[in-house]
Design an enzyme around this catalytic site. Structure first.
Site, mmCIF file in Angstrom:
data_model
loop_
_atom_site.group_PDB
_atom_site.id
_atom_site.type_symbol
_atom_site.label_atom_id
_atom_site.label_comp_id
_atom_site.label_asym_id
_atom_site.label_seq_id
_atom_site.Cartn_x
_atom_site.Cartn_y
_atom_site.Cartn_z
ATOM 1 N N SER A 139 -7.548 -2.345 -1.410
ATOM 2 C CA SER A 139 -7.085 -1.628 -0.294
ATOM 3 C C SER A 139 -7.042 -0.202 -0.907
ATOM 4 C CB SER A 139 -5.607 -1.887 0.124
ATOM 5 O OG SER A 139 -4.605 -1.659 -0.769
ATOM 6 N N LYS A 140 -6.768 0.700 0.199
ATOM 7 C CA LYS A 140 -6.700 2.106 -0.160
ATOM 8 C C LYS A 140 -5.972 2.538 -1.581
ATOM 9 C CE LYS A 140 -5.787 3.859 3.917
ATOM 10 N NZ LYS A 140 -5.790 4.662 5.135
ATOM 11 N N ARG A 141 -4.796 1.753 -1.404
ATOM 12 C CA ARG A 141 -3.777 2.004 -2.520
ATOM 13 C C ARG A 141 -4.250 1.811 -3.947
ATOM 14 N NH1 ARG A 141 0.139 -1.734 -1.151
ATOM 15 N NH2 ARG A 141 -1.441 -1.820 0.616
#
Ligand code: GLU
Length: 480
Positions: free
Chosen positions: A256-258
């Site tokens: 994910s983006k994180r």
């Protein structure tokens, strides 16, 4: 039956690498079966829209080579179907379910819903709309419902989920899936502003667009029973569902983006080729059943089947992606690669960047790089006469007699007419024998003077590409 599939992103951000894979699986499946793949923008959730996201997603898909077959015309191409342009349609279908008794009005305020959730939590039950105690068409009665509607009271339309039945479906990837009807929430279909929810718009469109296979990410699996119930309520036949596994980081957490750069445009910016990225992500979660790893788009189309999509999450192996990019790099025409890297060379202010020359440099170093842009730094010495010598490298290989030897060798080189690998090899070998030294004792010093650094292509190949004049200048200047 001819296959019709759709890729249905929400414009809530840029195109995620996992979404590219979903789009690809739809595209490959459609093309494998000679079917149709449509693009549908699901922008029903107005609060989560990101400006420019739709355009960016379309551009990233185009870059990757995913082509859609139909839709409204936009500038000579097929544009996407956009749900926000079809809102009236969903309302009509939603109200049809109210009329047939499969959906109902509910008037609860958000405070009332919060209180319901608190009660349920305290009782240790899963939060779900409680049709029997809340303020809706059934608890209020026909008369009061009518009065509230007349007075324009805020309301939503909810699906009346039959609490007794079991919801069953066959997933082309996961096999049989069974969910108890009482575990499914009375999903909102039309929101208080009259807009449809994802679920309603998604099902209505899949039906109207005659979608035969819904191929989407595993995260939508929990929504599927709601969709099946909606198909039943409308009296429509559901499509075949295929939920594809998550993409995982090497540590098996969800990508994910994180966790860094996971958008297609990030990969594009880093210099991955679209065909390499497409090849690589297609193999994340799909197993062609052989050891072969390099597949062009037509190969993928030929071999792709849903039966070979895995259930388990697919780990995204960055090292392998880099390797694959290198494979594609080596297979491409150096002239085309030269054109790609020229702007960066210009920006770096290099002197020798004539396209044919750059193409030869790429041919020289492509076994040693993963990205075409790597030549800018990896082979910097070849584009300019400024040689930055790695002092440690020089110190290691420069012996007391090295300067003397190289001077003599340089003069020997001056007489070479045919400046190529073979001649340089022969002349140097003969020189080494005469002077009773190993050729190895000459290679590193030559490299120090000509390129300044230890890593690079073979010395004679490098000298051939540099050309006699530049080599002689470098040797004379360097030794001086
Ligand atoms: N709009 C959903 C998404 O953003 C699509 C889910 C589906 O394909 O049904 O992923």
């Amino acid at each position: 039956m001819s296959v019709r599939v759709r890729f249905a992103p929400s414009p809530t951000g840029f195109l995620h690498i996992g979404s590219l894979r979903t789009a690809l699986y739809n595209y490959l499946f459609a093309k494998h079966h000679g079917g149709v793949c449509v693009l549908r923008i699901e922008d029903t959730d107005r609060t989560r829209l990101v400006e420019g996201a739709m355009e960016e997603q379309i551009e990233s898909l185009r870059w990757a080579g995913v082509v859609f077959d139909e839709g409204p015309h936009v500038g000579g191409n097929y544009g996407p179907y956009v749900q926000s342009e079809r809102f009236d349609l969903y309302r009509t279908y939603g109200m049809q379910l109210v009329a047939s008794g499969h959906a109902y009005y509910a008037f609860d305020t958000s405070e009332e819903l919060d209180a319901m959730r608190v009660r349920q939590q305290a009782a240790g039950i899963a939060p779900r709309y409680d049709r029997t105690t809340m303020r809706n068409q059934y608890t209020l009665g026909e008369h009061e419902t009518e009065r509230l509607l007349q007075s324009n009271a805020d309301h939503v339309i909810r699906l009346k989920v039959p609490h007794t039945s079991e919801v069953r479906f066959h997933d082309a990837v996961r096999g049989e899936v069974t969910v108890q009807g009482r575990e499914v929430d009375d999903q909102i279909l039309l929101k208080s502003d009259g807009f449809p929810t994802y679920h309603l718009a998604n099902v209505v469109d899949d039906h109207l667009m005659e979608i035969t296979h819904v191929i989407r990410a595993e995260e939508w699996l929990p929504s599927t029973p709601k969709h099946i119930l909606l198909y039943e309520a409308f009296g429509w036949t559901p499509p075949t569902f295929a939920h594809v596994p998550l993409l995982l980081n090497p540590d098996r957490t969800k990508m994910s983006k994180r966790h860094g750069d996971v958008m297609v445009r990030d990969f594009r910016k880093k210099g991955y080729f679209p065909d390499a990225l497409v090849n690589f992500v297609s193999l994340c979660g799909w197993n062609p059943g052989t050891d072969r790893e390099v597949y062009s788009m037509p190969d993928l189309i030929e071999h792709f089947t849903l039966e070979r999509v895995n259930k388990a999450g697919a780990v995204f192996d960055y090292k392998k992606l880099d390797w694959m990019n290198g494979e594609y790099l080596r297979a491409k025409d150096p002239q085309d690669l030269a054109a790609m890297v020229l702007p960066a060379l210009q920006e770096a202010g290099y002197a020798y960047i004539e396209p044919d020359y750059v193409a030869r440099v790429i041919g020289l170093v492509r076994e040693r790089i993963h990205f075409v842009q790597d030549v800018v730094t990896f082979a910097d010495y070849i584009f300019t006469d400024v040689v930055n010598v790695d002092d440690e490298y020089r110190a290691k290989h420069w012996k007391p007699d090295t300067s003397e030897l190289l001077r003599a060798l340089t003069e020997r080189y001056a007489s070479i007419e045919q400046w190529d690998h073979t001649t340089l090899n022969d002349v140097t070998a003969a020189f080494a024998t005469e002077h009773n030294v190993k050729t190895g004792a000459l290679m590193h010093p030559l490299r120090v003077v000509l390129t300044g650094k230890q890593v690079g292509a073979g010395v004679y190949d490098t000298m051939e590409v540099l050309g006699k004049e530049r080599c002689m200048t470098r040797l004379r200047n360097g030794l001086a």
